[in-house]
Design an enzyme around this catalytic site. Structure first.
Site, mmCIF file in Angstrom:
data_model
loop_
_atom_site.group_PDB
_atom_site.id
_atom_site.type_symbol
_atom_site.label_atom_id
_atom_site.label_comp_id
_atom_site.label_asym_id
_atom_site.label_seq_id
_atom_site.Cartn_x
_atom_site.Cartn_y
_atom_site.Cartn_z
ATOM 1 N N SER A 44 -0.603 -2.416 -7.639
ATOM 2 C CA SER A 44 0.546 -1.686 -7.079
ATOM 3 C C SER A 44 1.710 -2.625 -6.808
ATOM 4 O O SER A 44 1.537 -3.723 -6.266
ATOM 5 C CB SER A 44 0.153 -1.005 -5.771
ATOM 6 O OG SER A 44 -0.860 -0.073 -5.996
ATOM 7 N N ALA A 68 -9.057 -6.860 2.379
ATOM 8 C CA ALA A 68 -7.842 -6.681 3.172
ATOM 9 C C ALA A 68 -6.796 -7.611 2.557
ATOM 10 O O ALA A 68 -6.197 -8.441 3.233
ATOM 11 C CB ALA A 68 -8.097 -7.036 4.630
ATOM 12 N N GLY A 70 -3.972 -6.955 1.396
ATOM 13 C CA GLY A 70 -2.631 -6.690 1.936
ATOM 14 C C GLY A 70 -1.560 -6.524 0.880
ATOM 15 O O GLY A 70 -0.415 -6.932 1.080
ATOM 16 N N CYS A 126 0.045 3.212 1.867
ATOM 17 C CA CYS A 126 0.644 2.082 2.578
ATOM 18 C C CYS A 126 1.358 2.585 3.844
ATOM 19 O O CYS A 126 2.132 3.536 3.769
ATOM 20 C CB CYS A 126 1.632 1.422 1.619
ATOM 21 S SG CYS A 126 2.798 0.346 2.384
#
Ligand SMILES: Cc1cc2nc3c(=O)[nH]c(=O)nc-3n(C[C@H](O)[C@H](O)[C@H](O)COP(=O)(O)O)c2cc1C
Length: 300
Positions: A44, A68, A70, A126
């Protein structure tokens, strides 16, 4: 036998590399294409470069994969320079985008569309800055995002990627469909935590992470099943698919495409070929000629 039509795009088989796992360069896309995937989803991308979270960002055992990371990424502008065009690679490419604010979803989509991916997937999981809660948990916000992405995608079909961390995934899928989505991708990871009992603290530096891998599959199958009963658009069923039987299960729940991410950790990069062979073996044994014969069959 496995040829699948996803929003007018012909895939040689339904397996699709899920977003976030390897789809970051032309070379990695071509590699996964050559290894047999029916399509490849890019990591993404948003409007800016992101470094992601501090380590440790991952943990895995035999059924649970936690991350994770991020959303680290090169940002859409660098991706446009790097990829230049996406429709001449060894496999159809799905461009994955997200934004913090609603308008950014539109801006990033427009740039992604200039690369001519086969499809644009929209990660709405998100957390965002406009309203203080994720787009994935509110049907009105999910619809707003869908509309702006659809407007900026031109003729490229769009798939809205849903989160399982919601009370009712059906209403989000319904809102996305009504706002113009061409497909639904389900699901992203489940929010989870693992604790190191010797260190007496969470293993991930971020404390919480997203769970994927085999343990996610029953949740993903339930989500796909519920969404199939709610919308008419195709579903890319994703979550815990590791073997051919998992992919068949996804199709029986209603999936058209079958996403595979963490499965690479469990079975290696050849997972796409392995899953397809296992699907074909099951189909031959059960006298199933094509996947349309069994798509959604578990609803009868
Ligand atoms: C390391 C890692 C990174 C991921 N990054 C993204 C991402 O950038 N965008 C996205 O929509 N999903 C991302 N995901 C979620 C996967 O695309 C997929 O929805 C999820 O892992 C469930 O599928 P799986 O069990 O086959 O991995 C990521 C998952 C993992 C494990």
């Amino acid at each position: 036998m496995l040829v699948t039509n996803l929003c007018g795009v012909e895939l040689r088989n339904p397996t699709i590399l899920a977003s976030g796992i390897l789809g970051v360069t032309k070379e990695s896309v071509n590699r996964i294409g050559n290894l047999g995937a029916g399509a490849v989803t890019l990591k993404s991308l948003c409007h800016e470069v992101r470094t992601g979270n501090p380590n440790p960002t991952m943990f895995a055992d035999k059924s649970v994969f936690m991350n994770a990371v991020g959303l680290p990424g090169q940002g859409i502008d660098n991706a446009v320079k790097d990829f230049k065009i996406l429709d001449n690679l060894s496999v159809p490419v799905i461009g994955s985008i997200y934004g913090y604010k609603i308008e950014q979803f539109g801006q990033v989509t427009k740039k992604m569309a200039s690369l001519k991916p086969a499809l644009i997937e929209v990660d709405i999981s998100c957390p965002h800055l406009d309203y203080g809660k994720p787009y994935d948990a509110d049907p009105k916000l999910a619809a707003e995002v869908t509309k702006i992405v659809k407007k900026n995608a031109g003729k490229i079909p769009i798939s809205i990627k849903l989160s399982p961390n919601v009370h009712d995934i059906k209403e989000i899928a319904h809102a996305a469909e009504r706002a113009g989505a061409d497909a639904i991708t389900a699901i992203n990871t489940v929010t989870a935590m693992v604790i190191d009992i010797d260190a007496k603290k969470p293993i991930l530096a971020n404390k919480m992470g997203g769970m994927s891998g085999p343990a996610l599959k029953p949740i993903a199958v339930r989500c796909v099943y519920e969404i199939y009963e709610t919308v008419k658009i195709p579903i890319i069923g994703t979550g815990g698919v590791t073997y051919g039987k998992d992919a068949i299960e996804m199709v029986m729940a209603g999936s058209t495409g079958v996403g595979i991410g963490s499965g690479i950790y469990y079975r290696g990069l050849n997972i796409f070929k392995k899953v397809c062979k296992e699907m074909r073996d099951w189909m031959k044994k059960n006298k199933v000629k094509n996947l349309n014969e069994i798509r959604g069959i578990a609803h009868k």
